[in-house]
Write an enzyme that holds these catalytic residues in place. Sequence first.
Site, PDB file in Angstrom:
ATOM      1  N   HIS A  54      10.755 -23.487  10.268  1.00  0.00           N
ATOM      2  CA  HIS A  54       9.717 -24.203  10.884  1.00  0.00           C
ATOM      3  C   HIS A  54       8.136 -23.895  10.553  1.00  0.00           C
ATOM      4  O   HIS A  54       7.381 -24.612  10.932  1.00  0.00           O
ATOM      5  CB  HIS A  54       9.710 -23.621  12.403  1.00  0.00           C
ATOM      6  CG  HIS A  54      11.042 -24.061  13.124  1.00  0.00           C
ATOM      7  ND1 HIS A  54      11.255 -23.892  14.690  1.00  0.00           N
ATOM      8  CD2 HIS A  54      12.010 -24.822  12.668  1.00  0.00           C
ATOM      9  CE1 HIS A  54      12.277 -24.344  14.920  1.00  0.00           C
ATOM     10  NE2 HIS A  54      12.795 -24.728  13.805  1.00  0.00           N
ATOM     11  N   ARG A  85       7.114   1.668   7.448  1.00  0.00           N
ATOM     12  CA  ARG A  85       7.458   2.634   8.389  1.00  0.00           C
ATOM     13  C   ARG A  85       8.028   1.834   9.673  1.00  0.00           C
ATOM     14  O   ARG A  85       8.007   2.693  10.655  1.00  0.00           O
ATOM     15  CB  ARG A  85       5.988   3.114   8.950  1.00  0.00           C
ATOM     16  CG  ARG A  85       5.344   3.976   7.814  1.00  0.00           C
ATOM     17  CD  ARG A  85       3.846   4.107   8.003  1.00  0.00           C
ATOM     18  NE  ARG A  85       3.289   4.943   6.891  1.00  0.00           N
ATOM     19  CZ  ARG A  85       2.006   5.007   6.505  1.00  0.00           C
ATOM     20  NH1 ARG A  85       1.170   4.542   7.627  1.00  0.00           N
ATOM     21  NH2 ARG A  85       1.438   5.698   5.789  1.00  0.00           N
ATOM     22  N   ASP A 128       0.801  -1.190   0.027  1.00  0.00           N
ATOM     23  CA  ASP A 128       0.014   0.175  -0.009  1.00  0.00           C
ATOM     24  C   ASP A 128       0.876   1.055   0.050  1.00  0.00           C
ATOM     25  O   ASP A 128       2.063   1.288  -0.135  1.00  0.00           O
ATOM     26  CB  ASP A 128      -1.054  -0.124   0.959  1.00  0.00           C
ATOM     27  CG  ASP A 128      -0.396   0.170   2.366  1.00  0.00           C
ATOM     28  OD1 ASP A 128       0.857   0.423   2.552  1.00  0.00           O
ATOM     29  OD2 ASP A 128      -1.208   0.252   3.684  1.00  0.00           O
ATOM     30  N   HIS A 129       0.237   2.498   0.152  1.00  0.00           N
ATOM     31  CA  HIS A 129       0.917   3.534   0.046  1.00  0.00           C
ATOM     32  C   HIS A 129       1.949   3.921   1.298  1.00  0.00           C
ATOM     33  O   HIS A 129       2.954   4.707   1.353  1.00  0.00           O
ATOM     34  CB  HIS A 129      -0.061   4.754   0.206  1.00  0.00           C
ATOM     35  CG  HIS A 129      -1.078   4.730   1.562  1.00  0.00           C
ATOM     36  ND1 HIS A 129      -1.806   3.734   1.248  1.00  0.00           N
ATOM     37  CD2 HIS A 129      -0.750   5.555   2.725  1.00  0.00           C
ATOM     38  CE1 HIS A 129      -2.642   3.977   2.572  1.00  0.00           C
ATOM     39  NE2 HIS A 129      -2.010   4.652   3.307  1.00  0.00           N
ATOM     40  N   ARG A 170       8.619 -32.734  12.910  1.00  0.00           N
ATOM     41  CA  ARG A 170       7.679 -32.290  13.518  1.00  0.00           C
ATOM     42  C   ARG A 170       7.134 -31.075  13.236  1.00  0.00           C
ATOM     43  O   ARG A 170       6.064 -30.719  13.502  1.00  0.00           O
ATOM     44  CB  ARG A 170       8.252 -32.190  15.182  1.00  0.00           C
ATOM     45  CG  ARG A 170       9.248 -31.244  15.293  1.00  0.00           C
ATOM     46  CD  ARG A 170       9.742 -31.258  16.713  1.00  0.00           C
ATOM     47  NE  ARG A 170      10.777 -30.310  17.212  1.00  0.00           N
ATOM     48  CZ  ARG A 170      12.308 -30.367  16.866  1.00  0.00           C
ATOM     49  NH1 ARG A 170      12.368 -31.424  16.083  1.00  0.00           N
ATOM     50  NH2 ARG A 170      12.710 -29.386  17.201  1.00  0.00           N
ATOM     51  N   HIS A 171       7.936 -30.275  12.545  1.00  0.00           N
ATOM     52  CA  HIS A 171       7.549 -28.795  11.924  1.00  0.00           C
ATOM     53  C   HIS A 171       6.434 -28.994  11.241  1.00  0.00           C
ATOM     54  O   HIS A 171       5.556 -28.514  10.932  1.00  0.00           O
ATOM     55  CB  HIS A 171       8.565 -28.012  11.576  1.00  0.00           C
ATOM     56  CG  HIS A 171       9.952 -27.864  12.699  1.00  0.00           C
ATOM     57  ND1 HIS A 171       9.421 -27.182  13.799  1.00  0.00           N
ATOM     58  CD2 HIS A 171      10.921 -28.205  12.886  1.00  0.00           C
ATOM     59  CE1 HIS A 171      10.585 -27.182  14.675  1.00  0.00           C
ATOM     60  NE2 HIS A 171      11.479 -27.852  14.180  1.00  0.00           N
ATOM     61  N   CYS A 195       3.000  -3.025   4.026  1.00  0.00           N
ATOM     62  CA  CYS A 195       2.390  -1.865   4.383  1.00  0.00           C
ATOM     63  C   CYS A 195       2.856  -1.221   5.381  1.00  0.00           C
ATOM     64  O   CYS A 195       4.212  -1.317   5.473  1.00  0.00           O
ATOM     65  CB  CYS A 195       0.691  -2.100   4.982  1.00  0.00           C
ATOM     66  SG  CYS A 195       0.809  -3.225   6.466  1.00  0.00           S
ATOM     67  N   GLY A 196       2.288  -0.055   6.224  1.00  0.00           N
ATOM     68  CA  GLY A 196       3.117   0.926   6.981  1.00  0.00           C
ATOM     69  C   GLY A 196       3.832  -0.102   8.069  1.00  0.00           C
ATOM     70  O   GLY A 196       4.769   0.107   8.298  1.00  0.00           O
ATOM     71  N   THR A 197       2.909  -1.044   8.468  1.00  0.00           N
ATOM     72  CA  THR A 197       3.674  -1.831   9.762  1.00  0.00           C
ATOM     73  C   THR A 197       3.811  -3.246   9.225  1.00  0.00           C
ATOM     74  O   THR A 197       4.673  -3.965   9.939  1.00  0.00           O
ATOM     75  CB  THR A 197       2.689  -1.818  10.827  1.00  0.00           C
ATOM     76  OG1 THR A 197       1.360  -2.501  10.490  1.00  0.00           O
ATOM     77  CG2 THR A 197       2.496  -0.610  11.357  1.00  0.00           C
ATOM     78  N   GLY A 198       3.338  -3.681   8.225  1.00  0.00           N
ATOM     79  CA  GLY A 198       3.295  -5.217   7.737  1.00  0.00           C
ATOM     80  C   GLY A 198       2.099  -5.825   8.506  1.00  0.00           C
ATOM     81  O   GLY A 198       1.995  -6.810   8.163  1.00  0.00           O
ATOM     82  N   ARG A 234       3.194 -29.708  12.455  1.00  0.00           N
ATOM     83  CA  ARG A 234       2.595 -28.633  13.109  1.00  0.00           C
ATOM     84  C   ARG A 234       2.146 -27.553  12.168  1.00  0.00           C
ATOM     85  O   ARG A 234       0.871 -27.108  11.970  1.00  0.00           O
ATOM     86  CB  ARG A 234       3.472 -27.644  13.943  1.00  0.00           C
ATOM     87  CG  ARG A 234       4.113 -28.668  15.212  1.00  0.00           C
ATOM     88  CD  ARG A 234       5.305 -27.793  15.820  1.00  0.00           C
ATOM     89  NE  ARG A 234       5.572 -28.686  16.938  1.00  0.00           N
ATOM     90  CZ  ARG A 234       6.900 -28.927  17.556  1.00  0.00           C
ATOM     91  NH1 ARG A 234       7.865 -28.058  17.147  1.00  0.00           N
ATOM     92  NH2 ARG A 234       7.244 -29.630  18.637  1.00  0.00           N
TER      93      ARG A 234
HETATM   94  C1  RB5 Z   1      -2.094   2.888   6.086  1.00  0.00           C
HETATM   95  O1  RB5 Z   1      -2.256   4.142   6.886  1.00  0.00           O
HETATM   96  C2  RB5 Z   1      -1.671   1.868   7.413  1.00  0.00           C
HETATM   97  O2  RB5 Z   1      -2.731   1.737   8.302  1.00  0.00           O
HETATM   98  C3  RB5 Z   1      -1.244   0.578   6.621  1.00  0.00           C
HETATM   99  O3  RB5 Z   1      -0.208   0.855   5.879  1.00  0.00           O
HETATM  100  C4  RB5 Z   1      -0.809  -0.424   7.760  1.00  0.00           C
HETATM  101  O4  RB5 Z   1       0.282   0.191   8.349  1.00  0.00           O
HETATM  102  C5  RB5 Z   1      -1.797  -1.452   8.381  1.00  0.00           C
HETATM  103  O5  RB5 Z   1      -1.551  -2.221   9.080  1.00  0.00           O
END
Ligand code: RB5
Length: 152
Positions: free
Chosen positions: A105, A116, A9-10, A139-140, A72-75, A143
């Site tokens: 695993h 970010r 995403d952006h 074993r992995h 994305c911003g955080t994944g 699972r």
């Molecule tokens: C977008 O602003 C942000 O929410 C997205 O990139 C992501 O971090 C969501 O988990």
Amino acid sequence: MGRVIIGNDHGAVNLKQKIVRHLENRGFTVVNRGVNGDDSVDYPDIAQDVCEEFLATEHAGEDPYEFAILCCGTGIGVSIAANKVHGIRCALPQNIFAARMAREHNNANALAFGGRIKYEEPVEAMLDAYIDSRPEGGRHANRVRKIMELEE
Ligand code: RB5
């Protein structure tokens, strides 16, 4: 070398570009289904598109993608969404060790990263750890099978 599909995403345009460069330098063909600008998009749509395309080639058995990358911003958002798609095991590695474990695993077929996030280790090295390792089985594998049974 095989094909990799990537979407973002952006919040992760620069990270996506960095990952694409690294994968291409390693000889992969990268199919980019992400955005390349700052306009806001909804990460669940990106995750769904990438995961469905990844699975479609796997099921068709025609030049399947080796793995998928979502950013994305955080994944976090893309990984949550991806793991709702049956057949996807998306890991959100925080470092090189976790990236290797994601393959050995968890036999993850998708990796998520955050544009970010300040990673303590380079994302390129995390990718290399994943690419250069293999599922351990045993074993992995049992699972992982239990994980997949949760979809039933
Ligand atoms: C977008 O602003 C942000 O929410 C997205 O990139 C992501 O971090 C969501 O988990």
